[in-house]
Design an enzyme around this catalytic site. Structure first.
Site, mmCIF file in Angstrom:
data_model
loop_
_atom_site.group_PDB
_atom_site.id
_atom_site.type_symbol
_atom_site.label_atom_id
_atom_site.label_comp_id
_atom_site.label_asym_id
_atom_site.label_seq_id
_atom_site.Cartn_x
_atom_site.Cartn_y
_atom_site.Cartn_z
ATOM 1 C CG ASN A 149 -1.609 1.202 1.203
ATOM 2 O OD1 ASN A 149 -1.550 2.155 0.698
ATOM 3 N ND2 ASN A 149 -3.001 1.081 1.645
ATOM 4 C CD GLU B 295 -4.682 4.352 0.934
ATOM 5 O OE1 GLU B 295 -5.090 5.708 0.723
ATOM 6 O OE2 GLU B 295 -4.219 3.946 2.114
ATOM 7 C CG ASP C 169 -4.507 -1.936 3.408
ATOM 8 O OD1 ASP C 169 -5.060 -2.496 4.559
ATOM 9 O OD2 ASP C 169 -4.530 -0.697 3.715
ATOM 10 C CG ASN D 244 -7.744 -1.001 5.917
ATOM 11 O OD1 ASN D 244 -7.068 -0.388 6.737
ATOM 12 N ND2 ASN D 244 -8.150 -0.307 4.884
ATOM 13 C CG ASP E 279 -0.376 -4.119 4.560
ATOM 14 O OD1 ASP E 279 -1.237 -3.454 3.426
ATOM 15 O OD2 ASP E 279 0.043 -3.538 5.449
ATOM 16 C CG ASP F 91 0.467 4.945 6.238
ATOM 17 O OD1 ASP F 91 0.372 4.808 5.130
ATOM 18 O OD2 ASP F 91 -0.762 5.625 6.665
ATOM 19 C CG HIS F 92 0.291 0.375 4.640
ATOM 20 N ND1 HIS F 92 -0.698 -0.680 4.861
ATOM 21 C CD2 HIS F 92 -0.361 1.438 4.547
ATOM 22 C CE1 HIS F 92 -1.899 -0.296 5.240
ATOM 23 N NE2 HIS F 92 -1.922 1.068 4.840
#
Length: 258
Positions: A7, A34, A146, A148, A217, A246-247
Site C-alpha cells: 500500500n 492506494e 491491504d 484493513n 497487509d 505508512d505501510h
DNA sequence: ATGGTAGGAAGCCTA
C-alpha cells in the site's frame, strides 16, 4: 515466484521509494494499493523501464489498485463482483503464469458502527463469494493486499485501545476467519506466527520509532498455492526511508510450477 | 492531551 503487496499511499508521491524497492527486492509480481490517481496519471514509464508489465485500476483522489508483473498479465478483471453500484477502485485480478492473483484494497470501515462499516462488511462478504467462485473454478490463487483487518490481538500493538476500531471489530475478524476456514493460508503467519509482526505504522505519534504497528497487509493462498509456499516476509526498509508510505511491502515466495 | 501526520483536492475528506 515472489508475489508482494504494497500500500503506497499515492503512487506519485511514493515513486522514489517504489523504484528503489523494486530495484533491490526484484519481486516477480506486485499488488499496489492506494494509488490515488487515475489511470492516465500512473507513472508507468519508470516502472516499465525496470521490466514490469502494468495493469492499473485507478481512481481520482482515493483508492486505486494495480498489478505489476515481470511475466505477462492475462485475463484482467477489475472491480469486485457482487455490486454494480460500487464505484470504488479496490480490486484487480489477473492470471500470471499459473497463478490467479487478486490485488485488493479492503475498505477501512471507520467509524464503526455506521455506513462505512456496513460497506466494509458487505465488501468482505463479496470477497468471500469471489473466493468461493475461485475455489469452484479450481484456480491456484493468491489474494493479496491491504485487508484493513488485524486478524488477532497479537497483530495489534495495543489491543485494548483498538478493540472498537473497524480493523479489530469481531465482525471484521469473523469474516477474515471465514476466508481462512474456506481453506486459505495466511502466507505471513505460515512462517512468522509470532505476535507483533507488523506491516503498518501510523504517521502520527512516533509510531514507527516505538514499533506501534498493526498487521493488516496479508497474502491469502489457495490450497494449491499454499502447497508451493516456500518463504514469506515483511520488507521493513521502505518504511524507514525518506517520505515513506505508512505501510511496508509484504511478500510470499512460491515454488515455480513444474 | 479528542491531538498527532500525510496525501490529494480545493478550501475538507480519508486514512
Amino acid at each position: 515466484m515472489r508475489i508482494a503487496t504494497f500500500n503506497v499511499n499515492s503512487i506519485n508521491a511514493r515513486l522514489p521509494r517504489v523504484i528503489e524497492w523494486l530495484s533491490t527486492a526484484q519481486p516477480d509480481v506486485v499488488c499496489l494499493q492506494e494509488l490515488k490517481c487515475e489511470d492516465h496519471k500512473f507513472p508507468a514509464e519508470p516502472i516499465e523501464d525496470l521490466g514490469y508489465n502494468i495493469s492499473v485500476h485507478g481512481q481520482k483522489t482515493y483508492n486505486g489498485v494495480a498489478l505489476l508483473s515481470k511475466r505477462p498479465i492475462e485475463d484482467v478483471m477489475v472491480g469486485l463482483p457482487g455490486d454494480d453500484g460500487d464505484e470504488q477502485a479496490r480490486y484487480i485480478e489477473a492470471t500470471i503464469d499459473t497463478v490467479r492473483v487478486g490485488g485488493l484494497y479492503l475498505p477501512n470501515g471507520n467509524p464503526a458502527p455506521g455506513p462505512k462499516f456496513d460497506y466494509k462488511l458487505g465488501w468482505m462478504d463479496r470477497l468471500i463469494d469471489r473466493t468461493r467462485q475461485l475455489l469452484a473454478d479450481g484456480e491456484t490463487f493468491v489474494l493479496a493486499g491491504d485487508y484493513n483487518v488485524c486478524p488477532t490481538d497479537g497483530d495489534v500493538y495495543n489491543p485494548e485501545g483498538w478493540q472498537d476500531d473497524a480493523l479489530c471489530r469481531p465482525e471484521s475478524r469473523n469474516r477474515f476467519r471465514q476466508l481462512i476456514n474456506m481453506g486459505l493460508t495466511d502466507g505471513i503467519r505460515a512462517f512468522h506466527p509470532q505476535p507483533h509482526f507488523y506491516t503498518y505504522w501510523d504517521y502520527t505519534g512516533g509510531a514507527w520509532q516505538k514499533d506501534n504497528g498493526l498487521r493488516i497487509d496479508h497474502l491469502l493462498l489457495s490450497p494449491a498455492a499454499a502447497d508451493r509456499l516456500i518463504a514469506s516476509g515483511v520488507d521493513k526498509d521502505p518504511r524507514a526511508g525518506e517520505r515513506p508510505s505508512d505501510h511496508t511491502p509484504v511478500w510470499v515466495e512460491l515454488q515455480e510450477s513444474p
